[in-house]
Write a protein that holds these residues in place. Sequence first.
Motif, PDB file in Angstrom:
ATOM      1  N   SER A  61       0.857  -1.196   0.000  1.00 47.81           N
ATOM      2  CA  SER A  61       0.000   0.000   0.000  1.00 47.81           C
ATOM      3  C   SER A  61       0.880   1.228   0.000  1.00 47.81           C
ATOM      4  N   ALA A  62       0.646   2.114  -0.892  1.00 48.38           N
ATOM      5  CA  ALA A  62       1.422   3.351  -0.954  1.00 48.38           C
ATOM      6  C   ALA A  62       0.833   4.376   0.015  1.00 48.38           C
ATOM      7  N   GLU A  63       1.673   5.348   0.425  1.00 44.20           N
ATOM      8  CA  GLU A  63       1.188   6.444   1.263  1.00 44.20           C
ATOM      9  C   GLU A  63       0.058   7.171   0.562  1.00 44.20           C
ATOM     10  N   PRO A  64      -1.082   7.402   1.235  1.00 39.29           N
ATOM     11  CA  PRO A  64      -2.155   8.175   0.602  1.00 39.29           C
ATOM     12  C   PRO A  64      -1.670   9.531   0.139  1.00 39.29           C
ATOM     13  N   PHE A  65      -0.719  10.101   0.864  1.00 38.08           N
ATOM     14  CA  PHE A  65      -0.195  11.420   0.522  1.00 38.08           C
ATOM     15  C   PHE A  65       0.401  11.444  -0.884  1.00 38.08           C
ATOM     16  N   LEU A  66       0.915  10.274  -1.311  1.00 35.02           N
ATOM     17  CA  LEU A  66       1.572  10.221  -2.617  1.00 35.02           C
ATOM     18  C   LEU A  66       0.671   9.668  -3.700  1.00 35.02           C
ATOM     19  N   ASN A  67      -0.597   9.460  -3.383  1.00 34.06           N
ATOM     20  CA  ASN A  67      -1.500   8.917  -4.384  1.00 34.06           C
ATOM     21  C   ASN A  67      -2.100  10.015  -5.255  1.00 34.06           C
ATOM     22  N   GLY A  68      -2.653   9.594  -6.402  1.00 31.83           N
ATOM     23  CA  GLY A  68      -3.396  10.522  -7.256  1.00 31.83           C
ATOM     24  C   GLY A  68      -2.499  11.541  -7.910  1.00 31.83           C
ATOM     25  N   THR A  69      -3.107  12.651  -8.294  1.00 29.92           N
ATOM     26  CA  THR A  69      -2.371  13.661  -9.049  1.00 29.92           C
ATOM     27  C   THR A  69      -1.376  14.422  -8.193  1.00 29.92           C
ATOM     28  N   SER A  70      -1.543  14.345  -6.860  1.00 34.68           N
ATOM     29  CA  SER A  70      -0.616  15.094  -6.006  1.00 34.68           C
ATOM     30  C   SER A  70       0.805  14.586  -6.148  1.00 34.68           C
ATOM     31  N   SER A  71       0.957  13.315  -6.491  1.00 39.30           N
ATOM     32  CA  SER A  71       2.317  12.770  -6.593  1.00 39.30           C
ATOM     33  C   SER A  71       3.111  13.452  -7.701  1.00 39.30           C
ATOM     34  N   ASN A  72       2.466  13.828  -8.807  1.00 40.34           N
ATOM     35  CA  ASN A  72       3.167  14.537  -9.879  1.00 40.34           C
ATOM     36  C   ASN A  72       3.668  15.897  -9.403  1.00 40.34           C
ATOM     37  N   TYR A  73       2.805  16.573  -8.642  1.00 40.26           N
ATOM     38  CA  TYR A  73       3.191  17.889  -8.127  1.00 40.26           C
ATOM     39  C   TYR A  73       4.370  17.766  -7.177  1.00 40.26           C
ATOM     40  N   VAL A  74       4.284  16.754  -6.283  1.00 38.77           N
ATOM     41  CA  VAL A  74       5.365  16.560  -5.316  1.00 38.77           C
ATOM     42  C   VAL A  74       6.671  16.254  -6.043  1.00 38.77           C
ATOM     43  N   GLU A  75       6.573  15.436  -7.103  1.00 39.74           N
ATOM     44  CA  GLU A  75       7.780  15.066  -7.847  1.00 39.74           C
ATOM     45  C   GLU A  75       8.425  16.283  -8.488  1.00 39.74           C
ATOM     46  N   GLU A  76       7.601  17.185  -9.048  1.00 39.27           N
ATOM     47  CA  GLU A  76       8.141  18.402  -9.655  1.00 39.27           C
ATOM     48  C   GLU A  76       8.841  19.266  -8.607  1.00 39.27           C
ATOM     49  N   MET A  77       8.211  19.396  -7.452  1.00 42.85           N
ATOM     50  CA  MET A  77       8.830  20.187  -6.377  1.00 42.85           C
ATOM     51  C   MET A  77      10.148  19.550  -5.934  1.00 42.85           C
ATOM     52  N   TYR A  78      10.153  18.230  -5.903  1.00 39.35           N
ATOM     53  CA  TYR A  78      11.355  17.536  -5.449  1.00 39.35           C
ATOM     54  C   TYR A  78      12.519  17.757  -6.419  1.00 39.35           C
ATOM     55  N   TYR A  79      12.225  17.668  -7.738  1.00 34.68           N
ATOM     56  CA  TYR A  79      13.268  17.946  -8.725  1.00 34.68           C
ATOM     57  C   TYR A  79      13.813  19.369  -8.568  1.00 34.68           C
ATOM     58  N   ALA A  80      12.906  20.300  -8.356  1.00 31.79           N
ATOM     59  CA  ALA A  80      13.342  21.700  -8.190  1.00 31.79           C
ATOM     60  C   ALA A  80      14.210  21.848  -6.951  1.00 31.79           C
ATOM     61  N   TRP A  81      13.824  21.152  -5.883  1.00 37.35           N
ATOM     62  CA  TRP A  81      14.609  21.236  -4.634  1.00 37.35           C
ATOM     63  C   TRP A  81      15.991  20.633  -4.821  1.00 37.35           C
ATOM     64  N   LEU A  82      16.049  19.543  -5.567  1.00 34.21           N
ATOM     65  CA  LEU A  82      17.360  18.941  -5.818  1.00 34.21           C
ATOM     66  C   LEU A  82      18.272  19.903  -6.572  1.00 34.21           C
ATOM     67  N   GLU A  83      17.693  20.632  -7.527  1.00 28.79           N
ATOM     68  CA  GLU A  83      18.486  21.601  -8.281  1.00 28.79           C
ATOM     69  C   GLU A  83      18.986  22.727  -7.368  1.00 28.79           C
ATOM     70  N   ASN A  84      18.067  23.245  -6.550  1.00 28.33           N
ATOM     71  CA  ASN A  84      18.421  24.379  -5.680  1.00 28.33           C
ATOM     72  C   ASN A  84      17.425  24.435  -4.529  1.00 28.33           C
ATOM     73  N   PRO A  85      17.849  24.055  -3.305  1.00 25.63           N
ATOM     74  CA  PRO A  85      16.912  24.060  -2.166  1.00 25.63           C
ATOM     75  C   PRO A  85      16.255  25.428  -1.926  1.00 25.63           C
ATOM     76  N   ARG A  86      16.911  26.494  -2.354  1.00 28.92           N
ATOM     77  CA  ARG A  86      16.337  27.821  -2.131  1.00 28.92           C
ATOM     78  C   ARG A  86      15.236  28.171  -3.134  1.00 28.92           C
TER      79      ARG A  86
END
Length: 1026
Positions: free
Chosen positions: A49-74
């Motif tokens: 079972s995956a975390e509900p937080f990461l289910n649905g369309t929110s996971s795409n948004y989280v992934e985009e934010m994560y890529y941006a954070w990896l590039e530059n945390p600021r």
Amino acid sequence: MQRLRTTVARLRPITATQTVKSQSQARPMAVGGALRTFEPLRSYTTSVSAEPFLNGTSSNYVEEMYYAWLENPRSVHKSWDIFFRNANAGVSPGSAYQSPPPLGGAALELANAQAMVEAQPNMEKLVEDHLAVQSLVRAYQVRGHHIAKLDPLDIGVIDFDESPVMLGLKKVGEKWFYGLDESDLDKVFRLPTTTFIGGSESVLPLREIISRLEMAYCQSIGVEFMFINDLEQCQWIRQKFERPGVMQFTLEEKRTLLTRMVRSTKFEEFLQRKWSSEKRFGLEGCESLIPALKTIIDKSSMNGVESIIMGMPHRGRLNVLANVIHKELDQIFCQFDSNLEAADEGSGDVKYHLGMWHRRINRVTDRNITLSLMANPSHLEAVDPVVQGKTKAEQFYCGDTEGKRVMSILLHGDAAFAGQGVVYETFHLSDLPSYTTHGTVHVVVNNQVGFTTDPRVARSSSYPTDVAKVVNAPIFHVNADDPEAVMYVCNVAAEWRATFHKDVVVDLVCYRRNGHNEMDEPLFTQPLMYKQIKKQKGVLQKYSEKLLAEGAVSRQDYEEEIAKYDKICEEAHARSKDEKILHIKHWLDSPWPGFFNVDGQPKSMTSRSTGLPEEELVHIGYIASSVPVEDFTIHRGLSRILKGRATMVGQRVCDWALGEYMAFGSLLKEGTHIRLSGQDVERGTFSHRHHVLHDQKIDRRICIPMNHISPNQAPYTVCNSSLSEYGVLGFELGFAMASPNALVLWEAQFGDFHNTAQCIIDQFICPGQAKWVRQNGIVLLLPHGMEGMGPEHSSARPERFLQMCNEDPDTYPIFSAEEFAVRQLYDCNWIIVNCSTPANYFHVLRRQILQAFRKPLIVITPKSLLRHPEAKSSFDDMLPGTHFQRLIPDSGPVCENPEAVKRIVFCTGKVYYELTRERNNRGNDDTVAIARIEQLSPFPFDQVKVETDRYPNADLVWCQEEHKNQGYYDYVKPRLRTTVDRTRPVWYAGRGPAAAPATGNKAAHLVELQRFLDTAFNLDAFTEQS
């Protein structure tokens, strides 16, 4: 760097205690003190079972934010910065979120910065773990076959260079090899896209990942495919072997498999019971070959295949004929009767070399299928290219340009597959445009031993199948004592061929219960192996016990199936006793419907004219001297050649290349397909042919004028081959076998190149009709001539071909004058000619198709004569009513007063022009006659007799440019003596005996030439000898 980021984003671990409870509690197995593998289970029931937080369309948004954070945390909001730091530190997603700090919270920012630094090692461990999982998955895909349970004897004859196989969790010294240890077994990982072990699930615990990889790659099937450089093909194979539950069979499939195993096993037992002291090269130890082949055929038929051509060695051949091809059992059994008389002419062959052709209904698909098993000699693998050539021909004739209707299956032994070079040559034809058969299924019967030779001294590669890697063919190794695994692998192999139209190899790892044959004692050389074999349960017994235990079949049904087949065999055996005559033609592998009379005899024994109307010669000549495609730019040098051809047509003459063009063009116009193959044949080794024109401005744009002769003509195929003689000649022989209505020619680059194809010549072309009642009209063009160019490429070794003629040199044939020539042709095993004029070359090519039967034709072709000013023919020699001249008599001054002629010189080929030049220089035109024997085999006794009778006072000389122990002398001399009833001696003028075909010194060559010309025209040269 991007790859690392993607890995971190997609493969973030989730602890099993938080998200999953695995139902497959596999226990680790200790192997040599190291944790390697797990007991595999066939049912995969783990759910994640995956975390509900990461289910649905929110996971795409989280992934985009994560890529941006990896590039530059600021670059992201402070709340996201804190969330990602905490998540990478191992905090669960639900607890990772913290409220953003108030404005001006400098102290909190400093604390968070310190926390991020402390979390860095955790992030590195995260990356390492997921890369380790990917490496682990890849390791199984690449090397899982190393530890698969492939050997039914479990004696391990394969040598992997003693390097450890790092699969599962394994320690090297004090460190775990992949950086994963036992504490990671319940950690859950997102699966990479390069594996399908998850089925519908995208995450699995490490324990389950290893278990499923073991199940896919380390059981009865070992898969070699990671060397293939096509991602789609690799993914296709992964799906076939990694998806959970792929090897599931219906009750009906299991019962069919058991029935096939019964027939395969009981056939061999029946033969052993009835003829225990006879050689039969039985299949014991690899009985699963029969269901393997039938599975491939069933699946291929389901995919639309209508015709399958097969080639195989002797082991198991009778079983394949009986249970796959469906040859009548009584015809097989009567082969064991040594008292049967042969009904057909020729030598015949032993039963385990014979072929068969049969059209029947496939019971699984309810479709018609034609099966042809090619006859072959004991020379292992020699039949491979022959099968491919016949397959290509059948595809060509039915318009199957993609190989969807006709295919080939080749069976191999392990030692021969690794040891015979023709296997490599055949593989290299597999993807060439004019040779591809769009995929072959190769099945290796891997006995794990040669005749008496162990694999460790029989090959340098780990497997006997490694040669297949040169064409990126996947290799499926399978334990032949697991019939269900064999059936599954063969299904996949047939699907692969239907999907990608490329070669595939099935390696049936088995054993040989007896020795090389039933009379052989294997314990002399393989004592340990054969002690194990004596203890080995038969595969039928193993599989029947398995099905009985499963309840898939009852013991009564099983015993009834055995009794039913035994009854079939006994009844066939009783019928076989009524046979009094052995019909070899019942074993024909390539019938030609409609070509012969019902009794197999030619429809006509008359000799038709091979001449053509002049307007047709002119038309073909102008096609040969033109470019029938608009806006096509040819080379300036080629323009001169075409202009020269047009000039010759205007003068009503032709040279060698134009004579060939006339023969080819006329046959094409009459509807005969022509295929010319060999090294550089499109242009011609000596730049004389130019059948394929190349546009000088547009790369790869070509024009073949021969295909523009007539609107309704047959197609002309001219193709440069790979640098292979054995494989390519075998291929063309197979192509010629498919139909009598095609002229198939193979040209050696130089005549002596045929020596690397000697096996095809000796075992197939020369004795093919005698052994297998199988005619073949293949033409060999062998450039030959002593030109002072050294020992290589001078001689086509005509003496070898002449030595193998079946004609009696001491008996003058008794035929009527009208039938003499054609009867000789019909009785001979092959025709050998050495033409001295383009017109005769033209006629012999046309005769090859116009005669009512087929014989191989060996043409000793010239080199210097291609451009010799005197080697031209008038159209008058090619008009209606003209024929091939077996002997060309002297038509000069000697005809005016034959009684005054002191000598008649017989010769053949190019040396004629040197003799006439020398005679003119000496002024012997009225005292020495020169006769050209154009057809050496069958020997023109009748026409030679006319010439010897015409010059009653002349002594007889045979002149050749070859050395005395080579060339034609030893063949011609006894026949000339027979012709004159041994009343006159036959003298020799030529080079003396030698080991090499020719000298490498130009001056020595000229001295030798002048010496034998002096001998030929010195009327006193043989006075002392007489």
